[in-house]
Design a protein around this motif. Structure first.
Motif, short mmCIF file in Angstrom:
data_model
loop_
_atom_site.label_atom_id
_atom_site.label_comp_id
_atom_site.label_asym_id
_atom_site.label_seq_id
_atom_site.Cartn_x
_atom_site.Cartn_y
_atom_site.Cartn_z
N GLN A 1 32.49 -28.30 62.20
CA GLN A 1 33.76 -28.39 61.47
C GLN A 1 34.63 -27.19 61.80
OE1 GLN A 1 33.39 -28.86 57.22
NE2 GLN A 1 35.53 -28.34 56.87
N LEU A 2 35.89 -27.47 62.11
CA LEU A 2 36.88 -26.44 62.40
C LEU A 2 38.11 -26.66 61.53
CD1 LEU A 2 36.89 -26.52 66.32
CD2 LEU A 2 35.78 -24.81 64.89
N ASP A 3 38.83 -25.59 61.27
CA ASP A 3 40.14 -25.71 60.63
C ASP A 3 41.19 -25.97 61.70
OD1 ASP A 3 39.25 -25.41 58.09
OD2 ASP A 3 39.75 -23.28 57.91
N CYS A 4 42.17 -26.79 61.36
CA CYS A 4 43.20 -27.16 62.32
C CYS A 4 44.06 -25.97 62.73
CB CYS A 4 44.08 -28.26 61.74
SG CYS A 4 45.14 -29.10 62.94
N ASP A 5 44.16 -24.96 61.87
CA ASP A 5 44.99 -23.80 62.18
C ASP A 5 44.31 -22.81 63.10
OD1 ASP A 5 43.11 -22.65 60.53
OD2 ASP A 5 44.45 -22.46 58.82
N MET A 6 43.07 -23.13 63.53
CA MET A 6 42.31 -22.31 64.48
C MET A 6 41.98 -20.93 63.95
SD MET A 6 41.69 -24.18 67.26
CE MET A 6 41.19 -25.39 66.01
N VAL B 1 21.36 -26.02 60.40
CA VAL B 1 22.71 -25.63 59.98
C VAL B 1 22.98 -24.23 60.52
CG1 VAL B 1 24.26 -25.17 58.04
CG2 VAL B 1 22.61 -27.04 57.89
N VAL B 2 24.12 -24.08 61.16
CA VAL B 2 24.57 -22.77 61.64
C VAL B 2 25.96 -22.54 61.06
CG1 VAL B 2 25.07 -21.32 63.64
CG2 VAL B 2 23.28 -23.08 63.80
N TYR B 3 26.12 -21.51 60.24
CA TYR B 3 27.39 -21.30 59.55
C TYR B 3 27.94 -19.91 59.86
CZ TYR B 3 24.20 -18.98 56.26
OH TYR B 3 23.24 -18.19 55.70
N GLY B 4 29.26 -19.83 59.85
CA GLY B 4 29.92 -18.57 60.10
C GLY B 4 30.11 -17.78 58.82
N GLU C 1 33.97 -23.04 55.77
CA GLU C 1 33.72 -24.39 56.25
C GLU C 1 33.34 -24.43 57.73
OE1 GLU C 1 33.63 -26.48 53.93
OE2 GLU C 1 34.72 -25.35 52.39
N PHE C 2 33.34 -23.29 58.38
CA PHE C 2 33.03 -23.21 59.81
C PHE C 2 31.52 -23.28 59.98
CE2 PHE C 2 33.30 -20.37 63.82
CZ PHE C 2 33.35 -21.50 64.63
N ARG C 3 31.01 -24.47 60.36
CA ARG C 3 29.57 -24.64 60.45
C ARG C 3 29.21 -25.74 61.44
NH1 ARG C 3 30.78 -27.44 55.95
NH2 ARG C 3 30.55 -25.66 54.58
N LEU C 4 27.99 -25.65 61.93
CA LEU C 4 27.37 -26.71 62.73
C LEU C 4 26.32 -27.38 61.87
CD1 LEU C 4 26.07 -26.63 66.37
CD2 LEU C 4 24.50 -27.24 64.53
N THR C 5 26.27 -28.72 61.92
CA THR C 5 25.34 -29.49 61.11
C THR C 5 24.58 -30.46 62.00
OG1 THR C 5 26.92 -29.36 59.28
CG2 THR C 5 25.13 -30.93 59.06
N ASP C 6 23.28 -30.46 61.87
CA ASP C 6 22.41 -31.30 62.70
C ASP C 6 22.54 -32.78 62.32
OD1 ASP C 6 20.02 -31.32 64.66
OD2 ASP C 6 19.25 -32.44 62.92
N TYR D 1 31.59 -31.26 46.88
CA TYR D 1 31.70 -29.88 47.34
C TYR D 1 30.78 -29.81 48.55
CZ TYR D 1 31.62 -24.77 47.30
OH TYR D 1 31.72 -23.44 47.65
N VAL D 2 31.34 -30.11 49.74
CA VAL D 2 30.55 -30.35 50.93
C VAL D 2 29.71 -29.13 51.30
CG1 VAL D 2 30.64 -30.98 53.38
CG2 VAL D 2 32.21 -32.05 51.76
N ARG D 3 30.29 -27.96 51.18
CA ARG D 3 29.55 -26.73 51.49
C ARG D 3 28.28 -26.65 50.66
NH1 ARG D 3 32.93 -21.56 50.15
NH2 ARG D 3 34.46 -22.95 51.11
N GLY D 4 28.39 -26.97 49.38
CA GLY D 4 27.22 -26.94 48.51
C GLY D 4 26.24 -28.06 48.79
#
Length: 332
Positions: A92-97, A117-120, A156-161, A177-180
Motif C-alpha cells: 500500500q502506498l499513498d498517492c502523494d508519494m 507483513v513488512v511495515y514502515g 499505512e506503508f506496508r507489504l502484506t502477504d 481499521y485496516v492497520r489494526g
C-alpha cells in the motif's frame, strides 16, 4: 514470475496519479522476475482524477481502477483494494508519494526472509510540530489501549502477504481499521525505519476531522478499555455510595443527628439505585462490547465503475470463492 499488487487510494489527486504511476513503473523496470498490478481506488473524486486514471488504464492493462459511487471513507476504500488484489503480496502506498515507492525492493527482500507483513516506521514526519506530536500521541495511546500488538509510528506503508490478503477477503466491517486488522492477525511482522517525504503536489485530503475519526475507530475497534473504564467508574461510585451510606447511618445511630424525616432513607435509596444502574450498565457494556467485536454492521462500498477488471462482481467476490468455483467446474 512474482506478481506484486500495488494499492493506491486516491481522492482528488489529479496532480499526483500520473506521477505515482510513473514512479511505480520505474521501480519495477529495475526488478527482474517481478510483475506488478497497480490498483487505484478512486473515492469518488470530483476533479479529473478518474479521467486521468481512465487514460492510464487504457494504455496499460496492468493498471486497474475502482471508482466508488460515493466517498466511502479512506479505510473502506483501502480494504476494498486489499480484497481486489490478486498478487502474491500487496504493497500500500499513498498517492502523494510521501511513502517512497523506491523502498519497495527493501520490503520485498524482507518478505522473502519469511515475514508476512513488512511495515514502515516513520523516523521523521514532514508535518508541523503540532500535527506530528498529535500523531505520535495517538500511536502511543492506541498501543497502550489495544490488546493487539500495534506497531508504534507505523502508518499505512506496508507489504502484506497473500495469506493475509485471503484472510482480509472474509472480513466484513462497516468501520474498519485496516492497520489494526492486519496487526491483529499475527504471523511474522517486521518493521523498517524510513523518512517520510513531503507531498509531491496538492494538499492533504486527510484533515484533522478525518484523523480524529480514524483515531476513534482505532481505539474502539481494537480495545474494550473504554467500557472497562465505565465499569471501574461505576465501582468507584459504588464505593463512595457505601461510604456515604455508612456515614449517614453512623451519624444517625451513634451521634443522634436530627436529619429531616425520611432524608437519610431517601438519600440512601437514591444513591443505591444510581449505583446499581451504573454497575449493571457497566456489566451490560462488557457483553455488548464483545458482541460488537464479534459481529458488526455489514455494508459494502458500491463500485460505480471498474477498469481492467472482469466487472464489479470480480472486485467484490472473494478470491477463495472464485478458486472453489473454478475447482468445481473443473471437476464437472
Amino acid at each position: 514470475m512474482t506478481l506484486i499488487s500495488i494499492l493506491i487510494p486516491a481522492l482528488n489527486e489529479e496532480d499526483n496519479v500520473s506521477t505515482a504511476y510513473e514512479r511505480v513503473k520505474a521501480v519495477f523496470a529495475d526488478l527482474p522476475g517481478h510483475e506488478f498490478e497497480l490498483i487505484f481506488t478512486d473515492n469518488h473524486s470530483t476533479d479529473r482524477t478518474f479521467d486521468i486514471l481512465t487514460g492510464i488504464a487504457r494504455s496499460d492493462p496492468r493498471v486497474r481502477v475502482i471508482r466508488f459511487s460515493r466517498n466511502v471513507g479512506y479505510q473502506r476504500s483501502v480494504l476494498t483494494a486489499y480484497r481486489a488484489a490478486s498478487g502474491d503480496c500487496a504493497i500500500q502506498l499513498d498517492c502523494d508519494m510521501q511513502d517512497p515507492p523506491e523502498l519497495i525492493p527493501l520490503m520485498l527482500a524482507k518478505w522473502r526472509e519469511g515475514h508476512q507483513v513488512v511495515y514502515g516506521v516513520r523516523r521523521s514526519l514532514p508535518d508541523g510540530p503540532v500535527v506530528a506530536a498529535a500523531r505520535r500521541l495517538f500511536y502511543a495511546l492506541i498501543t497502550w489501549m489495544s490488546e493487539d500488538d500495534l506497531p508504534r509510528n507505523a502508518g499505512e506503508f506496508r507489504l502484506t502477504d497473500r495469506r493475509i490478503l485471503d484472510e482480509l477477503r472474509g472480513i466484513e466491517d462497516h468501520s474498519p481499521y485496516v492497520r489494526g486488522l492486519i496487526s491483529g492477525m499475527g504471523f511474522s511482522q517486521v518493521g523498517f525505519e524510513y523518512d517520510r517525504q513531503a507531498r509531491t503536489a496538492g494538499t492533504s485530503k486527510f484533515p484533522f476531522r478525518a484523523m480524529l475519526s480514524l483515531a476513534i475507530d482505532g481505539m474502539i475497534n481494537h480495545s474494550l478499555l473504554p467500557l472497562r473504564i465505565a465499569s471501574f467508574i461505576s465501582l468507584a461510585v459504588g464505593l463512595l455510595t457505601f461510604v456515604l451510606m455508612a456515614g449517614y447511618l453512623f451519624g444517625r445511630l451513634i451521634f443522634g443527628q436530627d436529619w429531616p424525616a425520611g432524608f437519610a432513607t431517601t438519600t440512601v435509596l437514591l444513591l443505591m439505585s444510581i449505583t446499581l444502574n451504573a454497575m449493571f450498565m457497566g456489566i451490560l457494556g462488557e457483553y455488548v462490547g464483545r458482541i460488537f467485536m464479534q459481529a458488526k454492521d455489514l455494508h459494502r462500498p458500491i463500485v460505480e465503475a471498474s477498469l481492467n477488471f472482469g466487472g464489479a462482481e470480480e472486485v467484490a467476490a472473494p478470491r477463495a470463492a472464485r478458486r472453489v468455483a473454478r475447482s468445481v467446474q473443473a471437476a464437472e
